[in-house]
Design a protein around this motif. Structure first.
Motif, PDB file in Angstrom:
ATOM      1  N   VAL A   6       0.726  -1.093  -0.217  1.00 12.08           N
ATOM      2  CA  VAL A   6      -0.217   0.000  -0.069  1.00 12.08           C
ATOM      3  C   VAL A   6       0.789   1.231  -0.172  1.00 12.08           C
ATOM      4  CG1 VAL A   6      -1.613   1.332   1.187  1.00 12.08           C
ATOM      5  CG2 VAL A   6      -1.722  -1.202   1.219  1.00 12.08           C
ATOM      6  N   LYS A   7       0.909   2.119  -1.023  1.00 14.27           N
ATOM      7  CA  LYS A   7       1.415   3.261  -0.979  1.00 14.27           C
ATOM      8  C   LYS A   7       0.435   4.510  -0.548  1.00 14.27           C
ATOM      9  CE  LYS A   7       1.731   6.888  -3.174  1.00 14.27           C
ATOM     10  NZ  LYS A   7       2.531   7.550  -4.155  1.00 14.27           N
ATOM     11  N   LEU A   8       0.995   5.024   0.415  1.00 10.97           N
ATOM     12  CA  LEU A   8       0.078   6.019   1.114  1.00 10.97           C
ATOM     13  C   LEU A   8       0.691   7.378   0.678  1.00 10.97           C
ATOM     14  CD1 LEU A   8      -2.111   6.980   2.831  1.00 10.97           C
ATOM     15  CD2 LEU A   8      -0.918   6.597   5.038  1.00 10.97           C
ATOM     16  N   GLY A   9       0.024   8.057  -0.127  1.00 10.50           N
ATOM     17  CA  GLY A   9       0.284   9.367  -0.776  1.00 10.50           C
ATOM     18  C   GLY A   9       0.891  10.368  -0.149  1.00 10.50           C
ATOM     19  N   GLY A  10       1.872  11.018  -0.460  1.00  4.36           N
ATOM     20  CA  GLY A  10       2.397  12.194   0.345  1.00  4.36           C
ATOM     21  C   GLY A  10       1.103  13.386   0.173  1.00  4.36           C
ATOM     22  N   SER A  11       0.407  13.143  -0.817  1.00  8.26           N
ATOM     23  CA  SER A  11      -0.317  14.162  -1.103  1.00  8.26           C
ATOM     24  C   SER A  11      -1.736  14.315  -0.034  1.00  8.26           C
ATOM     25  CB  SER A  11      -1.358  14.058  -2.346  1.00  8.26           C
ATOM     26  OG  SER A  11      -1.863  12.952  -2.526  1.00  8.26           O
ATOM     27  N   THR A  12      -1.578  13.096   0.806  1.00 11.81           N
ATOM     28  CA  THR A  12      -2.577  13.066   1.939  1.00 11.81           C
ATOM     29  C   THR A  12      -2.108  13.881   3.256  1.00 11.81           C
ATOM     30  OG1 THR A  12      -1.837  11.161   2.747  1.00 11.81           O
ATOM     31  CG2 THR A  12      -3.256  11.017   0.960  1.00 11.81           C
ATOM     32  N   ALA A  13      -0.736  14.256   3.267  1.00 13.22           N
ATOM     33  CA  ALA A  13      -0.048  14.573   4.241  1.00 13.22           C
ATOM     34  C   ALA A  13      -0.830  15.758   5.433  1.00 13.22           C
ATOM     35  CB  ALA A  13       1.346  15.121   4.084  1.00 13.22           C
ATOM     36  N   TYR A  14      -1.134  16.555   4.709  1.00 12.48           N
ATOM     37  CA  TYR A  14      -1.766  17.631   5.329  1.00 12.48           C
ATOM     38  C   TYR A  14      -3.421  17.673   5.498  1.00 12.48           C
ATOM     39  CZ  TYR A  14       2.959  19.855   5.315  1.00 12.48           C
ATOM     40  OH  TYR A  14       3.961  20.095   5.177  1.00 12.48           O
ATOM     41  N   HIS A  15      -4.051  16.393   5.251  1.00 20.03           N
ATOM     42  CA  HIS A  15      -5.419  16.245   5.119  1.00 20.03           C
ATOM     43  C   HIS A  15      -5.955  15.417   6.200  1.00 20.03           C
ATOM     44  CE1 HIS A  15      -5.984  18.206   1.234  1.00 20.03           C
ATOM     45  NE2 HIS A  15      -4.678  17.844   0.868  1.00 20.03           N
ATOM     46  N   ALA A  16      -7.134  15.363   6.895  1.00 18.97           N
ATOM     47  CA  ALA A  16      -7.715  14.880   7.884  1.00 18.97           C
ATOM     48  C   ALA A  16      -7.741  13.086   7.428  1.00 18.97           C
ATOM     49  CB  ALA A  16      -8.947  15.209   8.250  1.00 18.97           C
ATOM     50  N   GLU A  17      -7.956  12.962   6.172  1.00 19.74           N
ATOM     51  CA  GLU A  17      -7.958  11.687   5.537  1.00 19.74           C
ATOM     52  C   GLU A  17      -6.725  10.884   5.915  1.00 19.74           C
ATOM     53  OE1 GLU A  17     -10.842  13.960   2.839  1.00 19.74           O
ATOM     54  OE2 GLU A  17      -8.800  14.330   3.801  1.00 19.74           O
ATOM     55  N   MET A  18      -5.675  11.505   5.913  1.00 18.36           N
ATOM     56  CA  MET A  18      -4.600  10.682   6.481  1.00 18.36           C
ATOM     57  C   MET A  18      -4.520   9.864   7.608  1.00 18.36           C
ATOM     58  SD  MET A  18      -0.323  11.849   6.455  1.00 18.36           S
ATOM     59  CE  MET A  18       0.837  10.744   6.312  1.00 18.36           C
ATOM     60  N   ARG A  19      -5.072  10.629   8.739  1.00 11.79           N
ATOM     61  CA  ARG A  19      -5.103   9.809   9.843  1.00 11.79           C
ATOM     62  C   ARG A  19      -6.156   8.631  10.045  1.00 11.79           C
ATOM     63  NH1 ARG A  19      -2.023  11.149  14.066  1.00 11.79           N
ATOM     64  NH2 ARG A  19      -0.910  13.086  14.028  1.00 11.79           N
ATOM     65  N   GLU A  20      -7.127   8.836   9.073  1.00 17.86           N
ATOM     66  CA  GLU A  20      -7.941   7.547   8.854  1.00 17.86           C
ATOM     67  C   GLU A  20      -7.766   6.645   7.935  1.00 17.86           C
ATOM     68  OE1 GLU A  20     -11.749   6.040   9.360  1.00 17.86           O
ATOM     69  OE2 GLU A  20     -10.840   7.355  10.548  1.00 17.86           O
ATOM     70  N   TRP A  21      -6.801   6.912   7.082  1.00 17.97           N
ATOM     71  CA  TRP A  21      -6.163   5.870   6.304  1.00 17.97           C
ATOM     72  C   TRP A  21      -5.061   4.810   7.184  1.00 17.97           C
ATOM     73  CZ3 TRP A  21      -7.636   3.507   2.261  1.00 17.97           C
ATOM     74  CH2 TRP A  21      -8.167   4.387   1.058  1.00 17.97           C
ATOM     75  N   VAL A  22      -4.289   5.681   8.059  1.00 18.58           N
ATOM     76  CA  VAL A  22      -3.500   5.146   9.017  1.00 18.58           C
ATOM     77  C   VAL A  22      -4.249   4.229   9.860  1.00 18.58           C
ATOM     78  CG1 VAL A  22      -1.998   5.523  10.829  1.00 18.58           C
ATOM     79  CG2 VAL A  22      -1.811   6.917   8.734  1.00 18.58           C
ATOM     80  N   ARG A  23      -5.474   4.588  10.360  1.00 16.64           N
ATOM     81  CA  ARG A  23      -6.012   3.754  11.358  1.00 16.64           C
ATOM     82  C   ARG A  23      -6.600   2.752  10.657  1.00 16.64           C
ATOM     83  NH1 ARG A  23     -11.259   2.614  12.448  1.00 16.64           N
ATOM     84  NH2 ARG A  23     -12.128   3.865  10.550  1.00 16.64           N
ATOM     85  N   VAL A  24      -7.327   2.888   9.471  1.00 14.81           N
ATOM     86  CA  VAL A  24      -7.904   1.551   8.993  1.00 14.81           C
ATOM     87  C   VAL A  24      -6.661   0.556   8.209  1.00 14.81           C
ATOM     88  CG1 VAL A  24     -10.049   2.840   8.044  1.00 14.81           C
ATOM     89  CG2 VAL A  24      -8.123   2.552   6.602  1.00 14.81           C
ATOM     90  N   LEU A  25      -5.451   1.038   7.791  1.00  8.16           N
ATOM     91  CA  LEU A  25      -4.579   0.129   7.226  1.00  8.16           C
ATOM     92  C   LEU A  25      -3.954  -0.488   8.613  1.00  8.16           C
ATOM     93  CD1 LEU A  25      -2.731   2.633   4.784  1.00  8.16           C
ATOM     94  CD2 LEU A  25      -4.341   0.542   4.230  1.00  8.16           C
ATOM     95  N   ALA A  26      -3.906  -0.065   9.839  1.00  5.01           N
ATOM     96  CA  ALA A  26      -3.141  -0.596  10.846  1.00  5.01           C
ATOM     97  C   ALA A  26      -4.173  -1.569  11.421  1.00  5.01           C
ATOM     98  CB  ALA A  26      -2.898   0.443  12.037  1.00  5.01           C
ATOM     99  N   GLU A  27      -5.227  -1.410  11.362  1.00  4.82           N
ATOM    100  CA  GLU A  27      -6.417  -2.467  11.812  1.00  4.82           C
ATOM    101  C   GLU A  27      -6.738  -3.489  10.895  1.00  4.82           C
ATOM    102  OE1 GLU A  27      -9.965  -0.122  12.833  1.00  4.82           O
ATOM    103  OE2 GLU A  27      -8.926   0.681  14.667  1.00  4.82           O
ATOM    104  N   ALA A  28      -6.238  -3.248   9.547  1.00 10.30           N
ATOM    105  CA  ALA A  28      -6.565  -4.369   8.414  1.00 10.30           C
ATOM    106  C   ALA A  28      -6.215  -5.767   8.792  1.00 10.30           C
ATOM    107  CB  ALA A  28      -5.968  -3.903   7.388  1.00 10.30           C
ATOM    108  N   PRO A  29      -6.796  -7.073   8.546  1.00  6.49           N
ATOM    109  CA  PRO A  29      -6.204  -8.307   8.738  1.00  6.49           C
ATOM    110  C   PRO A  29      -5.354  -8.846   7.845  1.00  6.49           C
ATOM    111  CG  PRO A  29      -8.425  -8.313   7.948  1.00  6.49           C
ATOM    112  CD  PRO A  29      -8.200  -6.821   8.111  1.00  6.49           C
ATOM    113  N   ALA A  30      -5.555  -8.010   6.748  1.00  6.48           N
ATOM    114  CA  ALA A  30      -4.573  -8.629   5.715  1.00  6.48           C
ATOM    115  C   ALA A  30      -3.127  -8.038   5.814  1.00  6.48           C
ATOM    116  CB  ALA A  30      -5.078  -7.763   4.102  1.00  6.48           C
ATOM    117  N   PRO A  31      -2.165  -8.965   5.508  1.00  7.89           N
ATOM    118  CA  PRO A  31      -0.752  -8.532   5.671  1.00  7.89           C
ATOM    119  C   PRO A  31      -0.452  -7.214   4.841  1.00  7.89           C
ATOM    120  CG  PRO A  31      -0.799 -10.381   4.385  1.00  7.89           C
ATOM    121  CD  PRO A  31      -2.386 -10.374   4.889  1.00  7.89           C
TER     122      PRO A  31
END
Length: 211
Positions: A6-31
């Motif tokens: 998963v490439k988390l784009g640098g364009s998300t850096a200053y947006h609220a969506e970034m922390r939401e992506w971090v949360r869902v990716l960290a909680e994902a059961p997939a490797p």
């Protein structure tokens, strides 16, 4: 379960969506193997190159270090993220049930098959890594959903959504998906069900239509 880069784009850096992506990716059961974009740190490299006049090869390696700066920021956001500099460290993190965040300089400095230019962005480096870790899918997270108007990877390149070398660096066995803010509402459910968020793109429009 299949391995996903998963490439988390640098364009998300200053947006609220970034922390939401971090949360869902960290909680994902997939490797998942997380690749950071360069974001604002890579932008500083571009600005410095314009002022100082150093080569594209030097800028390339500086931009890789910018990805590492972004990686450090991501690692600070969730305790399930672990730093990984090699394939062995990626494998070890996944074996522990953690999500490795790739710090790319060690692997990329020694890679003769990576062009030293701005034509290679973190998207292509994520594709390159997908081949090294036998990932079945590559997910590029963008801060836009307008890529959905494209029909294949060639269209993504032409429209500037991915860099021009991604089609050649993406392994033929790795599926490509793009996701934007509009995918956040369903990403957890899709990953939990063994699916992928976002839109799949084939090498050619005909391939995508047949999928």
């Amino acid at each position: 379960m299949r391995r996903i880069v998963v490439k988390l784009g640098g364009s998300t850096a200053y947006h609220a969506e970034m922390r939401e992506w971090v949360r869902v990716l960290a909680e994902a059961p997939a490797p998942l193997v997380i690749v950071p974009g360069g974001g604002p740190f890579a932008n500083r490299v571009r600005e410095a190159q314009a002022q100082m006049g150093f080569s594209d090869a030097s800028a390339h390696f500086m931009a890789i270090l910018a990805m590492e700066q972004m990686a450090l920021a991501l690692l600070d956001m969730n305790e399930r993220f672990l730093p990984a500099r090699t394939v062995e460290e990626i494998d070890a993190a996944l074996a522990r049930g953690a999500s490795p965040v790739w710090l790319p300089s060690q692997m990329c400095y020694a890679a003769a098959d990576i062009a030293q230019s701005w034509d290679v962005t973190s998207d292509s480096l994520a594709a390159w890594l997908a081949g090294r870790v036998d990932a079945e899918a590559l997910l590029l997270i963008k801060q836009t959903d307008t890529f959905e108007a494209q029909v294949d990877i060639g269209g993504l390149v032409a429209a500037g959504f991915v860099d021009p070398l991604l089609p050649t660096m993406l392994p033929s066995t790795t599926e490509l998906y793009l996701a934007g803010p509009g995918s956040l509402a369903t990403v957890s459910q899709r990953l939990a069900a063994g699916g992928m968020p976002g839109t799949e793109f084939a090498a050619r429009a005909a391939e995508r239509g047949a999928a």
